[in-house]
Each structure stands twice: as structure tokens, then as C-alpha cells.
Write a protein that holds these residues in place. Structure first.
Motif, PDB file in Angstrom:
ATOM      1  N   LEU A  43       4.210   2.619  -5.538  1.00  0.00           N
ATOM      2  CA  LEU A  43       4.110   4.088  -6.796  1.00  0.00           C
ATOM      3  C   LEU A  43       4.817   3.583  -7.931  1.00  0.00           C
ATOM      4  N   ASP A  55       1.386  10.156   0.013  1.00  0.00           N
ATOM      5  CA  ASP A  55       2.001   9.126  -0.134  1.00  0.00           C
ATOM      6  C   ASP A  55       2.656   8.504   0.965  1.00  0.00           C
ATOM      7  N   THR A  92      10.363   2.324  -8.222  1.00  0.00           N
ATOM      8  CA  THR A  92       9.173   2.428  -7.782  1.00  0.00           C
ATOM      9  C   THR A  92       9.202   3.639  -6.652  1.00  0.00           C
ATOM     10  N   SER A 206       0.275   4.271  -9.951  1.00  0.00           N
ATOM     11  CA  SER A 206       1.039   2.906  -9.471  1.00  0.00           C
ATOM     12  C   SER A 206       1.079   1.279 -10.242  1.00  0.00           C
TER      13      SER A 206
END
Length: 210
Positions: A43, A55, A92, A206
């Protein structure tokens, strides 16, 4: 002259301890490697797409005293074309390597603490983008010089993430947490000029591993 190099900073694991648990130091390794990251779901940080508990897809260690674990990364792709340097830096989050013990630990306060860890990663990604725009790299000797910049960047990032957890007692000190909330938001705003470009496809949150 045209070439590209992918650099992966090994993930920084960010832990949340339950109230009253001793703080056992767990140093996070971070090095620069000239290899692509393994293909996995990532992500990419986005102001319009905060983290949710959905998540956190990793399997928690039931014997671990931690309530949650976040895996955050900073990755960079660099290159030279006609002796002109360029770089793509991303902050990320790795869902399959992040977890939370549910259901009783899935609180809004804990999720917010984890989000600020991710926001702080983006702060350091923006600082790195800013730094790379000001430096003049010799494309004939790019990798050694870039490695040095990345080592300093990752060391600063790790150090501040650890200080954030210590200062806030992993989010349990609400006054300190609010102080960090405000500071991180102010820094993101001040570095807005160095935010990553929005993804080409609207709604995409993502990206594949670099």
C-alpha cells in the motif's frame, strides 16, 4: 546513457506493546540492496487513503506480548538518462507482514497510532525526495554516492520511529501522542512540494514491489 537501479530498504517493524508490558528493544535492520523487492502487495502512502484494520493481514503470534505490528518501507528507484539523474521514492505498508490481535485490541486509538507511524514514514520519504533534488550525482559513479545518502536517510528514519514509540509509550500517553500528531501533520504540510505524484489510476492504493 540510460540505466535504472532498484533499491530496497529492508522493512522497519513497528511494534505496539500492551499497557504495562516491558519494552524489549527490537532493532530493525535496514540496508540498501541492488535487487528488486519481492513481488508482494504494498500500500503506497496516500493522504486520501488511511490505513484500516483490514489492511493488517498478517497472522499474529499469539505468544507475543505485542498488540499490533506494522511493517513500513521506504523504497527508491533511481536512474540516469543522458547523464541526467532521476529518482522515484515511495513510502509503503506491507499488509501481509503487518498484524493486529483482534477483536479486543482493534481500537481506533491503536489504529491511529499505527497510521502516524506510516505518516512519519512518508515524512522521511519526502525529506529524501527533497534531498535527492538538491544533490548533483555523477552518473558514472552513482551507486556509491547514492548508497551513502540512503544509509543516512534510513538511520534517521529508524531513529525517529523508535523515539515516537518511546515518547508516546506506544500510543498510551495521549498527551504525547497528540504532540506527535500535530508535529507530523505540520511536517507533511511543510513538505507538500515533495509529495509523490498521485497514481495514474484513480482509487488505486496499492502497488507492486519495486
Amino acid at each position: 546513457m540510460r540505466f535504472m537501479l532498484d533499491f530496497l530498504l529492508l522493512p522497519l517493524f513497528l511494534h505496539v506493546l500492551p499497557l504495562g508490558a516491558p519494552e524489549a528493544p527490537r532493532p530493525a535492520a535496514a540496508v540498501v540492496r541492488q535487487t528488486p523487492a519481492p513481488a508482494k502487495e504494498l500500500l503506497t502512502w496516500s493522504a486520501s487513503r488511511p490505513l484500516t484494520w483490514a489492511d493488517f493481514k498478517g497472522r499474529p503470534n499469539t505468544g507475543d506480548p505485542l498488540h499490533a505490528l506494522t511493517t513500513a518501507n521506504i523504497g527508491a528507484q533511481i536512474g540516469c538518462q543522458d547523464y541526467v539523474f532521476s529518482a522515484n521514492v515511495q513510502a509503503t505498508f506491507t499488509p501481509t507482514e503487518s498484524w493486529v490481535k483482534s477483536p479486543h485490541t482493534e481500537s481506533a486509538a491503536l489504529l491511529h497510532h499505527e497510521q502516524v507511524h506510516f505518516d512519519l514514514t512518508e515524512v522521511h520519504a519526502r525529506q529524501l525526495r527533497q534531498k535527492l533534488k538538491t544533490l548533483k550525482f555523477d552518473c558514472e559513479h552513482l551507486q556509491p554516492a547514492f548508497n551513502n545518502v540512503m544509509k543516512v536517510a534510513i538511520a534517521n528514519w529508524q531513529r525517529e520511529q523508535q523515539r515516537y514509540d518511546v515518547d508516546t509509550n506506544h500510543g498510551l500517553n495521549l498527551i504525547k501522542q497528540k504532540t506527535w500528531d500535530d508535529q507530523v501533520l505540520q511536517r507533511l504540510t511543510a513538505l507538500q512540494a515533495y509529495a509523490a505524484p498521485a497514481p495514474a489510476a484513480a482509487g488505486t492504493a496499492s502497488s507492486s514491489g519495486q
